[in-house]
Motif scaffolding. Structure first.
Motif, PDB file in Angstrom:
ATOM      1  N   THR A 151       0.810  -1.208   0.000  1.00 42.54           N
ATOM      2  CA  THR A 151       0.000   0.000   0.000  1.00 42.54           C
ATOM      3  C   THR A 151       0.843   1.258   0.000  1.00 42.54           C
ATOM      4  OG1 THR A 151      -0.110  -0.058   2.397  1.00 42.54           O
ATOM      5  CG2 THR A 151      -1.899  -1.122   1.196  1.00 42.54           C
TER       6      THR A 151
ATOM      7  N   GLU B  44     -13.729   6.029   9.441  1.00 39.39           N
ATOM      8  CA  GLU B  44     -13.985   6.642  10.739  1.00 39.39           C
ATOM      9  C   GLU B  44     -14.983   7.788  10.627  1.00 39.39           C
ATOM     10  OE1 GLU B  44     -11.544   8.816  14.360  1.00 39.39           O
ATOM     11  OE2 GLU B  44     -10.477   8.145  12.575  1.00 39.39           O
ATOM     12  N   SER B  45     -14.884   8.606   9.587  1.00 38.82           N
ATOM     13  CA  SER B  45     -15.831   9.709   9.432  1.00 38.82           C
ATOM     14  C   SER B  45     -17.224   9.192   9.098  1.00 38.82           C
ATOM     15  CB  SER B  45     -15.344  10.687   8.362  1.00 38.82           C
ATOM     16  OG  SER B  45     -15.267  10.032   7.109  1.00 38.82           O
TER      17      SER B  45
ATOM     18  N   ILE C 174      -9.451   6.869   7.611  1.00 43.93           N
ATOM     19  CA  ILE C 174     -10.052   8.173   7.913  1.00 43.93           C
ATOM     20  C   ILE C 174     -11.463   8.251   7.352  1.00 43.93           C
ATOM     21  CG2 ILE C 174      -9.901  10.637   7.405  1.00 43.93           C
ATOM     22  CD1 ILE C 174      -6.837  10.302   7.573  1.00 43.93           C
ATOM     23  N   MET C 175     -11.659   7.788   6.131  1.00 47.14           N
ATOM     24  CA  MET C 175     -12.999   7.827   5.529  1.00 47.14           C
ATOM     25  C   MET C 175     -13.962   6.904   6.269  1.00 47.14           C
ATOM     26  SD  MET C 175     -12.204   8.350   1.439  1.00 47.14           S
ATOM     27  CE  MET C 175     -12.424   6.681   1.114  1.00 47.14           C
TER      28      MET C 175
ATOM     29  N   PHE D  67      -0.571   6.519   2.008  1.00 46.02           N
ATOM     30  CA  PHE D  67      -1.798   7.306   2.098  1.00 46.02           C
ATOM     31  C   PHE D  67      -3.046   6.482   1.843  1.00 46.02           C
ATOM     32  CE2 PHE D  67      -3.069   7.798  -2.285  1.00 46.02           C
ATOM     33  CZ  PHE D  67      -1.905   7.565  -2.991  1.00 46.02           C
ATOM     34  N   THR D  68      -2.991   5.381   1.114  1.00 44.72           N
ATOM     35  CA  THR D  68      -4.226   4.640   0.856  1.00 44.72           C
ATOM     36  C   THR D  68      -4.742   3.971   2.123  1.00 44.72           C
ATOM     37  OG1 THR D  68      -2.941   2.741   0.138  1.00 44.72           O
ATOM     38  CG2 THR D  68      -3.708   4.226  -1.557  1.00 44.72           C
ATOM     39  N   THR D  69      -3.859   3.410   2.923  1.00 43.36           N
ATOM     40  CA  THR D  69      -4.283   2.771   4.162  1.00 43.36           C
ATOM     41  C   THR D  69      -4.835   3.801   5.135  1.00 43.36           C
ATOM     42  OG1 THR D  69      -2.582   1.104   3.877  1.00 43.36           O
ATOM     43  CG2 THR D  69      -3.565   1.293   6.056  1.00 43.36           C
ATOM     44  N   TYR D  70      -4.142   4.898   5.280  1.00 41.28           N
ATOM     45  CA  TYR D  70      -4.586   5.929   6.205  1.00 41.28           C
ATOM     46  C   TYR D  70      -5.854   6.607   5.713  1.00 41.28           C
ATOM     47  CZ  TYR D  70       0.003   5.343   8.324  1.00 41.28           C
ATOM     48  OH  TYR D  70       1.091   4.824   8.921  1.00 41.28           O
ATOM     49  N   MET D  71      -5.946   6.856   4.415  1.00 36.33           N
ATOM     50  CA  MET D  71      -7.124   7.528   3.881  1.00 36.33           C
ATOM     51  C   MET D  71      -8.364   6.651   4.019  1.00 36.33           C
ATOM     52  SD  MET D  71      -8.338  10.258   2.743  1.00 36.33           S
ATOM     53  CE  MET D  71      -6.959  11.220   2.238  1.00 36.33           C
ATOM     54  N   ASN D  72      -8.233   5.370   3.785  1.00 39.81           N
ATOM     55  CA  ASN D  72      -9.376   4.470   3.967  1.00 39.81           C
ATOM     56  C   ASN D  72      -9.829   4.458   5.420  1.00 39.81           C
ATOM     57  OD1 ASN D  72      -9.468   3.761   1.294  1.00 39.81           O
ATOM     58  ND2 ASN D  72      -8.189   1.946   1.558  1.00 39.81           N
TER      59      ASN D  72
END
Length: 124
Positions: free
Chosen positions: A20, A45-46, A42-43, A35-40
């Motif tokens: 990733t 969680e929101s 974050i999305m 960023f793909t792991t963290y962005m997923n």
């Protein structure tokens, strides 16, 4: 960018690449960004936070309806509905649609048939 090719190879060896991870070349050096792991995360969680807010709001409204305060709101809504229905009912001609009523300069609604009778003197 690198003067010595072995230095660049050593720099690449220090950066472990995962599936990733993506490597970006910036102005000064190469960076590995996950960023793909963290962005997923974050999305997700929101989305879960928004769902939590919706559930809490629904529970609050449901609990509010069971209290005396909620009963008072229901009674006032019923009273407004009954008053609106009474304003649409002519004592002579019965229930009228709101679009057919004539609003007098005083603000009172009047049945269109009664208005014709009052203005022109015609009686149905």
């Amino acid at each position: 960018m690198f003067q010595n090719n072995s230095l660049a190879q050593g720099y690449r060896a220090e950066l472990p690449l995962k599936r990733t991870a993506f490597r970006f070349l910036t102005l000064f050096d190469a960076r590995t960004v996950l960023f793909t792991t963290y962005m997923n995360a974050i999305m997700l969680e929101s989305a879960l936070f928004i769902a939590l807010l919706a559930v809490v709001g629904a529970l609050f409204v449901t609990a509010l309806r069971m209290t005396p305060f909620g009963r008072r709101f229901r009674q006032s809504a019923n009273r407004k509905r009954i008053d609106r229905q009474a304003d649409l009912t002519c004592p002579i001609h019965g229930l009228q649609r709101e679009e057919e009523l004539v609003r007098l300069p005083t603000g009172e609604p009047l049945c269109s048939h009664c208005y014709k009778e009052a203005v022109h003197g015609y009686i149905d």
